[in-house]
Design a protein around this motif. Structure first.
Motif, PDB file in Angstrom:
ATOM      1  N   SER A  38       0.830  -1.207   0.000  1.00 43.35           N
ATOM      2  CA  SER A  38       0.000   0.000   0.000  1.00 43.35           C
ATOM      3  C   SER A  38       0.860   1.250   0.000  1.00 43.35           C
ATOM      4  CB  SER A  38      -0.925   0.021   1.219  1.00 43.35           C
ATOM      5  OG  SER A  38      -0.154   0.082   2.402  1.00 43.35           O
ATOM      6  N   LYS A  39       0.238   2.331  -0.407  1.00 45.34           N
ATOM      7  CA  LYS A  39       0.837   3.666  -0.327  1.00 45.34           C
ATOM      8  C   LYS A  39      -0.128   4.499   0.491  1.00 45.34           C
ATOM      9  CE  LYS A  39       2.108   7.736  -2.915  1.00 45.34           C
ATOM     10  NZ  LYS A  39       2.136   8.411  -4.204  1.00 45.34           N
ATOM     11  N   ILE A  40       0.361   5.160   1.510  1.00 47.35           N
ATOM     12  CA  ILE A  40      -0.480   5.953   2.408  1.00 47.35           C
ATOM     13  C   ILE A  40      -0.398   7.415   1.999  1.00 47.35           C
ATOM     14  CG2 ILE A  40      -0.932   6.568   4.813  1.00 47.35           C
ATOM     15  CD1 ILE A  40      -1.127   3.518   4.130  1.00 47.35           C
ATOM     16  N   TRP A  83      -2.816  -0.433  10.220  1.00 52.75           N
ATOM     17  CA  TRP A  83      -1.586   0.214   9.765  1.00 52.75           C
ATOM     18  C   TRP A  83      -0.881   0.802  10.964  1.00 52.75           C
ATOM     19  CZ3 TRP A  83      -0.562   5.733   8.690  1.00 52.75           C
ATOM     20  CH2 TRP A  83       0.665   5.930   8.065  1.00 52.75           C
ATOM     21  N   ASP A 125      -6.000   8.239   2.954  1.00 54.26           N
ATOM     22  CA  ASP A 125      -6.223   7.449   1.733  1.00 54.26           C
ATOM     23  C   ASP A 125      -5.162   6.368   1.656  1.00 54.26           C
ATOM     24  OD1 ASP A 125      -8.217   9.243   1.107  1.00 54.26           O
ATOM     25  OD2 ASP A 125      -7.019  10.362  -0.340  1.00 54.26           O
ATOM     26  N   ILE A 126      -5.589   5.155   1.383  1.00 56.04           N
ATOM     27  CA  ILE A 126      -4.664   4.040   1.205  1.00 56.04           C
ATOM     28  C   ILE A 126      -4.833   3.530  -0.218  1.00 56.04           C
ATOM     29  CG2 ILE A 126      -4.037   1.725   1.972  1.00 56.04           C
ATOM     30  CD1 ILE A 126      -5.030   2.463   4.743  1.00 56.04           C
TER      31      ILE A 126
END
Length: 76
Positions: free
Chosen positions: A6-8, A48, A29-30
Motif C-alpha cells: 500500500s501507499k499511504i 496500519w 487514503d490508502i
C-alpha cells in the motif's frame, strides 16, 4: 485476513479544512492494487502501524483496474 502492498496518503491542510465536521474528517487514503486475494468491502477493517481503521469509501479504478483508493478513518 491478508496483507497487501500500500501507499499511504495523508490529508493536506486544504483537505483538513474542507473535511472539518464531515465523514471525511481525520481520514487517510490508502492506495492498493485493485486485484486482491479477496474482494475489499467496507465491512472490513484495515490495520496500519498498529492502529485499526474502518473503511469509509472504496474508489475502484474503473478504467485500468490497477489501483484502488480506500478512504479510511481511525477506530476510536
Amino acid at each position: 485476513m491478508f496483507s497487501s502492498w500500500s501507499k499511504i496518503r495523508t490529508q493536506n491542510i486544504k483537505d483538513v479544512k474542507d473535511y472539518k465536521d464531515t465523514a471525511f474528517e481525520d481520514t487517510i487514503d490508502i492506495v492498493i492494487r485493485q486485484i486482491q486475494k479477496q474482494a475489499i468491502t467496507n465491512k472490513m477493517r484495515m490495520k496500519w502501524k498498529g492502529k485499526k481503521y474502518n473503511i469509509v469509501k472504496i474508489n475502484p479504478d474503473t478504467a485500468f483496474k490497477e489501483y484502488m483508493v480506500l478512504v479510511v478513518k481511525s477506530v476510536s
